[in-house]
Design an enzyme around this catalytic site. Structure first.
Site, PDB file in Angstrom:
ATOM      1  N   SER A 212       1.318  -1.122   6.123  1.00 31.71           N
ATOM      2  CA  SER A 212       1.667  -0.429   7.326  1.00 31.71           C
ATOM      3  C   SER A 212       2.706  -0.960   8.469  1.00 31.71           C
ATOM      4  O   SER A 212       3.904  -0.299   8.736  1.00 31.71           O
ATOM      5  CB  SER A 212       0.620   0.203   8.032  1.00 31.71           C
ATOM      6  OG  SER A 212      -0.473   0.766   7.298  1.00 31.71           O
TER       7      SER A 212
ATOM      8  N   HIS B 169       1.176  -1.757  13.589  1.00 31.19           N
ATOM      9  CA  HIS B 169       2.040  -0.504  13.428  1.00 31.19           C
ATOM     10  C   HIS B 169       3.300  -0.725  14.634  1.00 31.19           C
ATOM     11  O   HIS B 169       4.259  -0.379  14.371  1.00 31.19           O
ATOM     12  CB  HIS B 169       1.143   0.498  13.842  1.00 31.19           C
ATOM     13  CG  HIS B 169       0.373   0.992  12.487  1.00 31.19           C
ATOM     14  ND1 HIS B 169      -0.062   2.463  12.445  1.00 31.19           N
ATOM     15  CD2 HIS B 169      -0.119   0.215  11.501  1.00 31.19           C
ATOM     16  CE1 HIS B 169      -0.746   2.324  11.329  1.00 31.19           C
ATOM     17  NE2 HIS B 169      -0.670   1.045  10.453  1.00 31.19           N
TER      18      HIS B 169
END
Length: 193
Positions: free
Chosen positions: A126, A177
């Site tokens: 991610s 993230h």
């Protein structure tokens, strides 16, 4: 730009870097579930564990980018890469694309090392995928003519939704993230076509 119409064979030929990364995701996932391998060995040696990184196992800043915690995790990240990676691989070329992907993931993992506890363990691509979003946003900001208005709106909308989901979903490495996104944005400012 983000619609896939290629056959499987064409996709592999046109986007070799994205194809290899997805193949690594799938292979590592299979190695962690098939009973013919010592499944936990891969998690024990490839997961990002902050304590082990501090102790000198620096490969753990890279290997978590390719490991996933389950089928849905691997599928979602691989699908995101298949959706958003090809356009960037075509625009930048395979070498620059891979560089941005890996550096964004490493930045995300370094931030996780610095900001999360020593006992923190993480896997997933991610951070690297958010790095691609960050690079696209840098293109929108600094190279306005590179993306159409429609594609720019798609990227911004999906980035905002992904950021919101980062804070809503459980068991998400929020640090990865956010810093993957920031890393990709900074790389987009520095590395231009």
């Amino acid at each position: 730009m983000f619609t896939r119409t290629e056959s499987f064979r064409e996709f592999i030929r046109l986007y070799p870097v994205v194809s290899v990364i997805v193949a690594i995701h799938i292979a590592l996932y299979l190695l962690t579930i098939l009973p013919i391998f010592p499944n936990y060995w891969f998690f024990e040696h490839f997961s990002g564990v902050n304590f082990y990184i501090i102790e000198g196992e620096v490969w753990r800043l890279i290997t978590p980018i390719f490991m996933h915690s389950g089928f849905s995790h691997m599928l979602f990240n691989s699908f995101s890469l298949v959706l958003f990676g090809p356009a960037l691989e075509r625009l930048l070329g395979g070498g620059k694309f891979l560089l941005i992907y890996l550096i964004s993931g490493i930045i995300a993992n370094i931030a996780t090392l610095i900001l999360e506890p020593l006992t923190y363990t993480h896997v997933g691509s991610s951070g690297a995928i958010f790095g691609l979003f960050g690079y696209y946003i840098a293109m929108i900001v600094f190279q306005k003519n590179r993306l159409s208005k429609e594609n720019s709106q798609i990227i911004i909308t999906l980035c905002v939704v992904s950021l919101i989901m980062t804070f809503i979903q459980p068991n998400i490495n929020i640090t990865a993230h956010l810093f993957g996104l920031i890393g990709g944005f900074l790389l987009g400012y520095v590395i231009k076509k």
